[in-house]
Design an enzyme around this catalytic site. Sequence first.
Site, PDB file in Angstrom:
ATOM      1  CE1 TYR A 179     -66.665  46.605 -22.415  1.00 53.29           C
ATOM      2  CE2 TYR A 179     -66.316  48.412 -23.961  1.00 53.29           C
ATOM      3  CZ  TYR A 179     -65.814  47.375 -23.188  1.00 53.29           C
ATOM      4  OH  TYR A 179     -64.472  47.117 -23.203  1.00 53.29           O
ATOM      5  CB  SER A 206     -65.647  48.042 -29.825  1.00 57.88           C
ATOM      6  OG  SER A 206     -66.038  48.794 -28.698  1.00 57.88           O
ATOM      7  CE  LYS A 233     -62.455  40.954 -25.780  1.00 61.81           C
ATOM      8  NZ  LYS A 233     -62.195  42.065 -24.884  1.00 61.81           N
ATOM      9  CG  HIS A 278     -60.520  44.562 -21.281  1.00 63.15           C
ATOM     10  ND1 HIS A 278     -61.863  44.301 -21.237  1.00 63.15           N
ATOM     11  CD2 HIS A 278     -60.404  45.695 -22.019  1.00 63.15           C
ATOM     12  CE1 HIS A 278     -62.521  45.247 -21.900  1.00 63.15           C
ATOM     13  NE2 HIS A 278     -61.650  46.101 -22.396  1.00 63.15           N
ATOM     14  CB  THR A 334     -66.871  42.833 -22.904  1.00 64.66           C
ATOM     15  OG1 THR A 334     -66.519  42.612 -24.271  1.00 64.66           O
ATOM     16  CG2 THR A 334     -65.607  43.015 -22.092  1.00 64.66           C
TER      17      THR A 334
HETATM   18  C1  LIG Z   1     -57.154  50.392 -27.363  1.00 62.44           C
HETATM   19  C2  LIG Z   1     -57.980  49.228 -26.891  1.00 62.44           C
HETATM   20  C3  LIG Z   1     -59.361  49.375 -26.783  1.00 62.44           C
HETATM   21  C4  LIG Z   1     -60.148  48.279 -26.386  1.00 62.44           C
HETATM   22  N1  LIG Z   1     -61.513  48.388 -26.382  1.00 62.44           N
HETATM   23  C5  LIG Z   1     -62.275  47.299 -26.108  1.00 62.44           C
HETATM   24  C6  LIG Z   1     -63.686  47.337 -26.260  1.00 62.44           C
HETATM   25  O1  LIG Z   1     -64.265  48.335 -26.682  1.00 62.44           O
HETATM   26  N2  LIG Z   1     -64.377  46.211 -25.941  1.00 62.44           N
HETATM   27  C7  LIG Z   1     -63.764  45.062 -25.489  1.00 62.44           C
HETATM   28  O2  LIG Z   1     -64.447  44.070 -25.205  1.00 62.44           O
HETATM   29  N3  LIG Z   1     -62.427  44.991 -25.360  1.00 62.44           N
HETATM   30  C8  LIG Z   1     -61.678  46.085 -25.678  1.00 62.44           C
HETATM   31  N4  LIG Z   1     -60.304  45.987 -25.598  1.00 62.44           N
HETATM   32  C9  LIG Z   1     -59.686  44.701 -25.213  1.00 62.44           C
HETATM   33  C10 LIG Z   1     -59.431  43.864 -26.467  1.00 62.44           C
HETATM   34  O3  LIG Z   1     -60.624  43.454 -27.061  1.00 62.44           O
HETATM   35  C11 LIG Z   1     -58.601  42.616 -26.139  1.00 62.44           C
HETATM   36  O4  LIG Z   1     -59.210  41.891 -25.109  1.00 62.44           O
HETATM   37  C12 LIG Z   1     -57.167  42.936 -25.738  1.00 62.44           C
HETATM   38  O5  LIG Z   1     -56.687  44.055 -26.445  1.00 62.44           O
HETATM   39  C13 LIG Z   1     -56.273  41.739 -26.000  1.00 62.44           C
HETATM   40  O6  LIG Z   1     -54.974  41.964 -25.579  1.00 62.44           O
HETATM   41  P1  LIG Z   1     -53.799  42.514 -26.526  1.00 62.44           P
HETATM   42  O7  LIG Z   1     -54.067  43.971 -26.722  1.00 62.44           O
HETATM   43  O8  LIG Z   1     -52.578  42.292 -25.707  1.00 62.44           O
HETATM   44  O9  LIG Z   1     -53.853  41.766 -27.815  1.00 62.44           O
HETATM   45  C14 LIG Z   1     -59.522  47.060 -26.021  1.00 62.44           C
HETATM   46  C15 LIG Z   1     -58.135  46.932 -26.135  1.00 62.44           C
HETATM   47  C16 LIG Z   1     -57.368  47.985 -26.572  1.00 62.44           C
HETATM   48  C17 LIG Z   1     -55.877  47.799 -26.729  1.00 62.44           C
END
Ligand SMILES: Cc1cc2nc3c(=O)[nH]c(=O)nc-3n(C[C@H](O)[C@H](O)[C@H](O)COP(=O)(O)O)c2cc1C
Length: 362
Positions: A130, A107, A211, A235, A156
């Site tokens: 981002y 990220s 994404k 997400h 994303t």
């Molecule tokens: C704590 C946390 C922080 C996240 N930060 C980002 C991020 O910085 N960039 C991004 O594209 N997605 C982010 N996501 C989304 C994840 O990349 C992913 O799409 C999502 O967690 C998938 O679902 P799951 O947690 O049920 O496996 C984040 C998810 C979590 C749980």
Amino acid sequence: MDDFATLQQIAARARRNLTKNTWDYLMGGTETETTLRRNRLALDSLALRPRILRDVAEVDTSTSFLGHRIRLPVMLAPIGSLQLIDAGGAVAAAEAAAAYQTIYFCSSVTNPGRDEVGAATNAPKVFQLYVRGDRAWVDEQVKLAIEAGFEMFCLTVDTAYYSRRERDLIKRWQPSARRGRGHDGGDFQKKLTWDDIKHFKDTHDIPLILKGIGTAEDAAIACEHGVECVHVSNHGGRQLDHGRGSVDVLPEVVDAVAGRASVIVDGGFLRGTDVIKALALGADAVCIGKLQGLGLAAGGKDGLFHLLRLLEAEIRTSMSLLGIHNFNEIDASYVEEAEPVIDPHQLSPYIHLNFEELEYDR
Ligand SMILES: Cc1cc2nc3c(=O)[nH]c(=O)nc-3n(C[C@H](O)[C@H](O)[C@H](O)COP(=O)(O)O)c2cc1C
């Protein structure tokens, strides 16, 4: 790490190791958390259809993604502020991915970040951005990511606005990436359009993963723009509430893409059988967010590595019980809609855990 014989124990240890604020940051969703729960409901509403007597003494769990061989069709989703979950943060996660032989998505809002992760491993990895500046700024970020050793890039696109995460709002808590002035980087992310994707593809020679795709319509437009990978994601239920479960979205996207790009999916994947269901419906691989965080919280880099091994054990066992030797053999005939057997909620797979007693934990 061999203390953990099951994924349930890892979840229990993670819960114990994290503060309430960090637990809610990792596990929570937006507003009513309906999308979050639907991710699980969609997976829990699929049953597997096994085939028998096919000599499954040899089973291969590996696959490839954008030309890179990976040991399991499971990659590590980008997570911001990962340092809250484990002091090693993104470097620890990237090292676990490299040791295991899968792909890490770094990220842009985690610290340590791009440069430290780039220096930590030579394994194939993705930089996820981002957008916090104009096109020239994005172009510069792509250049810096390539210089740091990233072979793939991810934009994303489901985060035009940061959503209302009520667990955090109620406690007036924010992850580190959002603290301080200008945390949302102005309106750049809000103003993105398909023109920016066209500019990216015209300008950069690095595979692009888009994404946050949630419909066949947008998947088709992404393919028209030459995107290499369509990433079906809501997400993890952390952006638009009252969306569909990711696995429910997958079939229409696979149809629309029609082989023109790779298709990956995330949202609610917590067990080996979940991964198999997504591959049966046409995904090339899945990403894990919360599950990755649980592994890191339970035991840092080693905890995450061990989690991937347990997931592999689940996948290998289930593949052989399904009668498939590798993922080329799986298709939609291996799944069927079914009533979910337990009331779905965000931790359905770990419903047997009583976090107050933590009987499983040593
Ligand atoms: C704590 C946390 C922080 C996240 N930060 C980002 C991020 O910085 N960039 C991004 O594209 N997605 C982010 N996501 C989304 C994840 O990349 C992913 O799409 C999502 O967690 C998938 O679902 P799951 O947690 O049920 O496996 C984040 C998810 C979590 C749980």
